[in-house]
Design an enzyme around this catalytic site. Structure first.
Site, PDB file in Angstrom:
ATOM      1  N   GLY A  47       0.835  -1.191   0.000  1.00 13.96           N
ATOM      2  CA  GLY A  47       0.000   0.000   0.000  1.00 13.96           C
ATOM      3  C   GLY A  47       0.868   1.239   0.000  1.00 13.96           C
ATOM      4  O   GLY A  47       2.030   1.189   0.415  1.00 13.96           O
ATOM      5  N   GLN A  52       3.207   9.885   0.987  1.00 13.32           N
ATOM      6  CA  GLN A  52       4.484   9.179   1.059  1.00 13.32           C
ATOM      7  C   GLN A  52       5.387   9.464  -0.136  1.00 13.32           C
ATOM      8  O   GLN A  52       6.576   9.147  -0.105  1.00 13.32           O
ATOM      9  CB  GLN A  52       4.258   7.666   1.177  1.00 13.32           C
ATOM     10  CG  GLN A  52       3.618   7.260   2.501  1.00 13.32           C
ATOM     11  CD  GLN A  52       3.474   5.765   2.580  1.00 13.32           C
ATOM     12  OE1 GLN A  52       2.477   5.213   2.150  1.00 13.32           O
ATOM     13  NE2 GLN A  52       4.481   5.091   3.104  1.00 13.32           N
ATOM     14  N   CYS A  91       6.156  -0.056   7.196  1.00 14.86           N
ATOM     15  CA  CYS A  91       5.752   1.049   6.334  1.00 14.86           C
ATOM     16  C   CYS A  91       6.965   1.500   5.533  1.00 14.86           C
ATOM     17  O   CYS A  91       8.067   1.595   6.083  1.00 14.86           O
ATOM     18  CB  CYS A  91       5.248   2.192   7.221  1.00 14.86           C
ATOM     19  SG  CYS A  91       4.739   3.647   6.307  1.00 14.86           S
ATOM     20  N   LEU A  92       6.760   1.758   4.242  1.00 18.14           N
ATOM     21  CA  LEU A  92       7.880   2.199   3.399  1.00 18.14           C
ATOM     22  C   LEU A  92       8.476   3.511   3.907  1.00 18.14           C
ATOM     23  O   LEU A  92       9.641   3.805   3.644  1.00 18.14           O
ATOM     24  CB  LEU A  92       7.415   2.366   1.951  1.00 18.14           C
ATOM     25  CG  LEU A  92       6.996   1.070   1.239  1.00 18.14           C
ATOM     26  CD1 LEU A  92       6.446   1.374  -0.148  1.00 18.14           C
ATOM     27  CD2 LEU A  92       8.161   0.107   1.145  1.00 18.14           C
ATOM     28  N   HIS A 133      -4.336   1.267   7.572  1.00 17.06           N
ATOM     29  CA  HIS A 133      -2.968   1.793   7.664  1.00 17.06           C
ATOM     30  C   HIS A 133      -2.799   2.976   6.705  1.00 17.06           C
ATOM     31  O   HIS A 133      -2.310   4.044   7.092  1.00 17.06           O
ATOM     32  CB  HIS A 133      -1.974   0.674   7.336  1.00 17.06           C
ATOM     33  CG  HIS A 133      -0.536   1.108   7.282  1.00 17.06           C
ATOM     34  ND1 HIS A 133       0.428   0.598   8.126  1.00 17.06           N
ATOM     35  CD2 HIS A 133       0.111   1.996   6.471  1.00 17.06           C
ATOM     36  CE1 HIS A 133       1.604   1.173   7.831  1.00 17.06           C
ATOM     37  NE2 HIS A 133       1.439   2.020   6.827  1.00 17.06           N
ATOM     38  N   GLU A 134      -3.233   2.793   5.456  1.00 23.60           N
ATOM     39  CA  GLU A 134      -3.065   3.859   4.452  1.00 23.60           C
ATOM     40  C   GLU A 134      -3.967   5.048   4.763  1.00 23.60           C
ATOM     41  O   GLU A 134      -3.563   6.202   4.601  1.00 23.60           O
ATOM     42  CB  GLU A 134      -3.348   3.333   3.043  1.00 23.60           C
ATOM     43  CG  GLU A 134      -2.441   2.199   2.570  1.00 23.60           C
ATOM     44  CD  GLU A 134      -0.963   2.461   2.770  1.00 23.60           C
ATOM     45  OE1 GLU A 134      -0.526   3.631   2.697  1.00 23.60           O
ATOM     46  OE2 GLU A 134      -0.227   1.493   3.028  1.00 23.60           O
ATOM     47  N   HIS A 137      -2.447   7.485   7.084  1.00 23.83           N
ATOM     48  CA  HIS A 137      -1.451   8.394   6.488  1.00 23.83           C
ATOM     49  C   HIS A 137      -2.097   9.714   6.066  1.00 23.83           C
ATOM     50  O   HIS A 137      -1.451  10.765   6.113  1.00 23.83           O
ATOM     51  CB  HIS A 137      -0.809   7.762   5.243  1.00 23.83           C
ATOM     52  CG  HIS A 137       0.348   6.845   5.539  1.00 23.83           C
ATOM     53  ND1 HIS A 137       1.519   7.267   6.137  1.00 23.83           N
ATOM     54  CD2 HIS A 137       0.523   5.526   5.274  1.00 23.83           C
ATOM     55  CE1 HIS A 137       2.349   6.243   6.239  1.00 23.83           C
ATOM     56  NE2 HIS A 137       1.776   5.176   5.741  1.00 23.83           N
TER      57      HIS A 137
HETATM   58 NI    NI Z   1       2.623   3.251   5.652  1.00 23.25          NI
END
Ligand code: NI
Length: 155
Positions: A47, A52, A91-92, A133-134, A137
């Site tokens: 995701g 991000q 998470c990236l 999760h997304e 953000h």
């Molecule tokens: Ni993330």
């Protein structure tokens, strides 16, 4: 299509609230394509939210590899959440960290798709977790804010 640089912790943009998308146009679709390329590079992500890659718009994508393919959410609203599960997340934007977070088992979400058309979907399991999760953000929230337990990983 192109790769974009992933913003990592320490950059204040990750803590900002993303703004609604006014018009879903070709520029947004190009952003979506770039986000997909960036997420899929080396299979590193399931995701990715627009913030991000440094774009404060209420957009995220998910593909958890469950065979349902890529899901795109623009101006999403979570309408319903049910149940609680513990999930191990990373998470990236938070390289080298993972940990256990409590998430709903089920969500119902409404959003616009890449053509600007509204849709509603139900998700459970890993996809529901990824959506939550997304979604976080978009409000400047990271999984590390919700850790029940931290696992150190080696990268
Ligand atoms: Ni993330």
């Amino acid at each position: 299509m192109a790769l974009r640089e992933i913003v990592t912790v320490g950059d204040d943009i990750l803590r900002k609230r993303s703004r609604e998308v006014a018009v879903v146009d070709d520029r947004i679709r190009m952003l979506l394509d770039d986000m997909e390329d960036t997420m899929r590079l080396d299979n590193r992500g399931v995701g990715l939210a627009a913030v991000q890659v440094g774009v404060l718009k209420r957009i995220f994508i998910c593909d958890v590899g469950d065979g349902t393919g890529l899901h795109t959410f623009i101006n999403p609203e979570i309408l319903e959440k049910k149940g609680t599960v513990l999930s191990e997340e990373g998470c990236l934007s938070v390289p080298g960290k993972s940990g256990m977070v409590e998430r709903p088992e089920f969500v119902r979400i409404r959003a616009l798709d890449r053509h600007g058309d509204p849709f509603e979907m139900k998700a459970e399991g890993y996809l529901a977790i990824c959506i939550c999760h997304e979604y976080d953000h978009l409000d400047g929230i990271l999984f590390t804010d919700k850790l029940v337990e931290e696992n150190k990983t080696v990268e």
